[in-house]
Design an enzyme around this catalytic site. Structure first.
Site, PDB file in Angstrom:
ATOM      1  CG  ASP A  55      -6.650  -1.665  -1.145  1.00 14.88           C
ATOM      2  OD1 ASP A  55      -6.972  -3.083  -1.078  1.00 14.88           O
ATOM      3  OD2 ASP A  55      -5.849  -0.855  -0.495  1.00 14.88           O
ATOM      4  CG  ASP A  85      -1.667  -1.137   1.268  1.00 10.76           C
ATOM      5  OD1 ASP A  85      -2.401  -1.727   0.397  1.00 10.76           O
ATOM      6  OD2 ASP A  85      -2.263  -1.402   2.258  1.00 10.76           O
TER       7      ASP A  85
END
Length: 218
Positions: free
Chosen positions: A172, A152
């Site tokens: 995401d 991330d």
């Protein structure tokens, strides 16, 4: 009376085109992860550690930044201690989404778009799980399986509440947008199509009735 010429229906787009779009989104996710992580490695002097201990490079004020984060679980770190369950769930989700994407009608535009995004997001994160761990070595050696953690890098900070939104990535984002589209539009495209079909059927019946009336007159 002359019979009306039959109109040919336009060819239905092949379902594999949807999977090409999925592949493009997956490529975008993997490229962005690799690119941003490499970029951050070249800018150690630009990293600023905030009050929450996040080493980040601010891009738009303090609220939007890039940072390196390895997430073993889902959002908020859920299932981080049970990666095997998470990966099995992602494999099942990928299978179900792929089947639905193959079978969903072309007229269901929003549902099709949602499934493309959802499948791409699931595959992007699943890639990290399967290929950033020791799966290759584990299949050939007697060692403990270690699944990879998801990369991330997008960090959003709300200063007014002193709150960091969970760091996320392109995959995401695809999953979230796809889920919202499914929630808002699933089934509505089909309902509109059914209404259109009923209207066309009623119109055809009216035309047939008119033709029969004309035939009786003549």
């Amino acid at each position: 009376m002359m019979e009306p010429a039959e109109t040919e229906l336009p060819p239905r787009s092949l379902p594999w085109v949807r999977f090409v779009l999925v592949a493009l989104f997956v490529a975008l996710d993997l490229w962005s992860k690799a690119g941003v992580f490499a970029w951050l490695d070249t800018r150690p002097d630009s990293l600023a550690v905030d009050a929450h201990g996040h080493a980040r490079v601010a891009l738009l004020g303090e609220w939007f930044a890039f940072m390196k984060s390895w997430n073993p679980g889902m959002a908020f770190g859920l299932f981080g201690e049970h990666q095997e369950i998470l990966v099995i769930g992602r494999l099942i989700a990928v299978t179900v989404l792929a089947v639905l994407l193959w079978r969903v009608p072309k007229k269901s535009f929003f549902a099709c778009t949602a499934l493309v995004l959802g499948l791409a997001g699931a595959l992007g994160n699943l890639y990290d799980n399967l290929f950033l761990g020791n799966l290759k070595q584990w299949t050939g050696e007697n060692i403990k399986l270690e699944l990879g953690e998801v990369r991330d890098f997008i960090d959003v900070y709300f200063g007014i509440w002193d709150y960091h939104f969970p760091t996320f990535n392109v995959a995401d984002s695809c999953i979230c947008v796809g889920a919202v589209l499914l929630f808002l539009f699933w089934g509505k495209d089909e309902a509109k199509a059914e209404q259109l079909a009923e209207s066309m059927e009623a119109l055809e019946q009216s035309e047939e009735s008119l033709e029969n009336a004309e035939t009786k007159v003549y």
